[in-house]
Structures are given as C-alpha cells and as structure tokens.
Write a protein that holds these residues in place. Sequence first.
Motif, PDB file in Angstrom:
ATOM      1  N   PHE A 151       6.969  -6.510  -9.557  1.00 47.54           N
ATOM      2  CA  PHE A 151       6.532  -7.536  -8.589  1.00 47.54           C
ATOM      3  C   PHE A 151       7.561  -8.646  -8.380  1.00 47.54           C
ATOM      4  CE2 PHE A 151       2.306  -5.942 -10.116  1.00 47.54           C
ATOM      5  CZ  PHE A 151       1.975  -5.294  -8.937  1.00 47.54           C
ATOM      6  N   ARG A 152       8.844  -8.355  -8.642  1.00 48.15           N
ATOM      7  CA  ARG A 152       9.867  -9.369  -8.369  1.00 48.15           C
ATOM      8  C   ARG A 152       9.812  -9.783  -6.900  1.00 48.15           C
ATOM      9  NH1 ARG A 152      14.739  -6.461 -11.682  1.00 48.15           N
ATOM     10  NH2 ARG A 152      14.050  -7.163 -13.733  1.00 48.15           N
ATOM     11  N   PHE A 153      10.014 -11.050  -6.668  1.00 46.77           N
ATOM     12  CA  PHE A 153       9.979 -11.667  -5.327  1.00 46.77           C
ATOM     13  C   PHE A 153       8.579 -11.615  -4.702  1.00 46.77           C
ATOM     14  CE2 PHE A 153      14.609 -10.410  -5.227  1.00 46.77           C
ATOM     15  CZ  PHE A 153      15.111 -11.705  -5.178  1.00 46.77           C
ATOM     16  N   ALA A 154       7.533 -11.454  -5.524  1.00 48.85           N
ATOM     17  CA  ALA A 154       6.192 -11.269  -4.970  1.00 48.85           C
ATOM     18  C   ALA A 154       5.722 -12.484  -4.182  1.00 48.85           C
ATOM     19  CB  ALA A 154       5.204 -10.975  -6.091  1.00 48.85           C
ATOM     20  N   HIS A 155       5.048 -12.198  -3.081  1.00 50.26           N
ATOM     21  CA  HIS A 155       4.334 -13.227  -2.330  1.00 50.26           C
ATOM     22  C   HIS A 155       3.187 -12.548  -1.606  1.00 50.26           C
ATOM     23  CE1 HIS A 155       6.665 -12.269   1.483  1.00 50.26           C
ATOM     24  NE2 HIS A 155       7.419 -11.740   0.549  1.00 50.26           N
ATOM     25  N   GLY A 156       2.053 -13.225  -1.578  1.00 53.60           N
ATOM     26  CA  GLY A 156       0.887 -12.623  -0.953  1.00 53.60           C
ATOM     27  C   GLY A 156      -0.353 -13.434  -1.234  1.00 53.60           C
ATOM     28  N   TYR A 157      -1.498 -12.737  -1.256  1.00 57.24           N
ATOM     29  CA  TYR A 157      -2.734 -13.464  -1.516  1.00 57.24           C
ATOM     30  C   TYR A 157      -3.746 -12.548  -2.192  1.00 57.24           C
ATOM     31  CZ  TYR A 157      -4.494 -11.122   2.692  1.00 57.24           C
ATOM     32  OH  TYR A 157      -4.869 -10.176   3.608  1.00 57.24           O
ATOM     33  N   ALA A 158      -4.715 -13.188  -2.847  1.00 61.01           N
ATOM     34  CA  ALA A 158      -5.814 -12.459  -3.475  1.00 61.01           C
ATOM     35  C   ALA A 158      -7.096 -12.896  -2.799  1.00 61.01           C
ATOM     36  CB  ALA A 158      -5.872 -12.793  -4.963  1.00 61.01           C
ATOM     37  N   GLU A 159      -7.950 -11.902  -2.482  1.00 64.86           N
ATOM     38  CA  GLU A 159      -9.280 -12.186  -1.940  1.00 64.86           C
ATOM     39  C   GLU A 159     -10.284 -11.986  -3.061  1.00 64.86           C
ATOM     40  OE1 GLU A 159      -9.274 -11.007   2.771  1.00 64.86           O
ATOM     41  OE2 GLU A 159     -10.431  -9.804   1.357  1.00 64.86           O
ATOM     42  N   LEU A 160     -11.074 -13.016  -3.333  1.00 67.18           N
ATOM     43  CA  LEU A 160     -12.018 -12.979  -4.444  1.00 67.18           C
ATOM     44  C   LEU A 160     -13.445 -12.983  -3.915  1.00 67.18           C
ATOM     45  CD1 LEU A 160      -9.368 -14.001  -5.771  1.00 67.18           C
ATOM     46  CD2 LEU A 160     -10.752 -15.537  -7.151  1.00 67.18           C
ATOM     47  N   LYS A 161     -14.269 -12.085  -4.483  1.00 69.83           N
ATOM     48  CA  LYS A 161     -15.699 -12.066  -4.150  1.00 69.83           C
ATOM     49  C   LYS A 161     -16.462 -11.981  -5.460  1.00 69.83           C
ATOM     50  CE  LYS A 161     -15.224  -9.444   0.053  1.00 69.83           C
ATOM     51  NZ  LYS A 161     -15.104  -8.040   0.419  1.00 69.83           N
ATOM     52  N   THR A 162     -17.421 -12.864  -5.653  1.00 66.90           N
ATOM     53  CA  THR A 162     -18.208 -12.803  -6.883  1.00 66.90           C
ATOM     54  C   THR A 162     -19.106 -11.577  -6.833  1.00 66.90           C
ATOM     55  OG1 THR A 162     -18.133 -15.192  -7.069  1.00 66.90           O
ATOM     56  CG2 THR A 162     -19.815 -14.064  -8.376  1.00 66.90           C
TER      57      THR A 162
END
Length: 183
Positions: A151-162
Amino acid sequence: MAKPLTFFFFFFLFSSLVAAKQPRISPTSLGLPKEKLSHLHFYFHDVVSGPNPSAIVVAEAQTTKKSPTLFGAVVVSDDALTVGPDPNSKMVGKAQGMYAFASQNEIGLLMAMNLEFSEGKYNGSTLSLFGRNPVRNTVREIPIVGGSGVFRFAHGYAELKTEWFNITSGDAVVEYNVYVFHY
Ligand SMILES: *[C@@H]1O[C@H](CO)[C@@H](O)[C@H](O)[C@H]1NC(C)=O
Ligand SMILES: *[C@@H]1O[C@H](CO)[C@@H](O)[C@H](O)[C@H]1NC(C)=O
C-alpha cells in the motif's frame, strides 16, 4: 567583507552539484510500476466490555462521564478485522490505534488508526486511516491517508456501516469497504 558572499557562492555551487547528482526517480525506479485501485471488504470488532476488551479507555476529562457525547474520552484499540460479521470468522488483520470522542453535539470520533493486514498478498502491509466518524450516521466516510508495503503511496477512503451495536455493553461490529489507490 567578501566573506558572506564567498560563502553563499560555494553554498549554491555545492547545492546545485548535489541536485545534479540525484538520479531521476519514478515509481518504476522504486520497483512500483503501476498505480492501481483496490477494494477491501472486512468487519471491525470493537470489544469494550468483558474480561478481554480490545479497546480500552486510556484518558478522559472530569466532565466526560456527565457528557451525553462522552466528550474528551480517548480509547486505544487493537481490534480484530475479520472476513465476516461473526467475530469467529477468519481474521485478516488488526485495527491498531486510537479514537477520541471529539464532538460536544453528537457522538463524533476522531479516528487515527493503522489497519495492519495479515493475510495473503496484503500480509504485513498497513493502511493509515485518519478522520471523523459520526458513529450514529448510517454511512461514514473516513480518509485513508497513507500506507506501507503493497500500500505504498496509498490514498483513498473507507466507508463504514455499523453492522451491530450492543447499547448495554458498548461493543460494536462495523462493516468496512475500503477503496484505495496504491502501487
Ligand atoms: C504473514 O507474515 C508473517 C511474517 O512474515 C508470517 O509469519 C505469517 O505466517 C504470514 N501469514 C500468512 C497467512 O501468510
Ligand atoms: C449486550 O451486552 C450485555 C452486557 O454485556 C449482555 O448481557 C447482552 O447479552 C448483550 N446482548 C447481545 C445481543 O449480545
């Protein structure tokens, strides 16, 4: 009198020589040929109750217990990440880091965590997650600000749902969908 000028002359000469000697670098020269987009899906188990909690309160303010939003509490976690919502399903990593109750108006967390993976091609690699988590919202989006290993240079997002929350114990299971660019 000429000394400072002489100094600057040699300083600039030296700096330009150093700059000229650096080889051109690119992702390929670092052994990272092509940027790709990956999707990771897993479940996060935040266990705050019982004899073996994986998330522990390490600090709080004198006013925290009176606050309906637990404002001021700081929790350190080493939470399991598994393939399914069942805590006994296969573990694929850990979420190590902390979250702080940082809102006075709702339960709003500041999350600062490393997602450390332990399976397959991701074994030993990490993603760094940092952002705001208003836990009562159906879907929360948290930035992925970096990573290591694959994951070098990683960029992004996480979507969280309970997925599941026990209001008595405070234990929770949260579904994560992570979308990340990396090399
Ligand atoms: C992950 O890497 C560690 C350390 O290199 C190794 O001990 C372990 O067996 C690996 N696990 C898997 C599932 O490949
Ligand atoms: C919720 O937590 C309470 C207190 O730990 C426990 O007694 C209860 O069984 C839990 N509920 C579920 C559905 O696991």
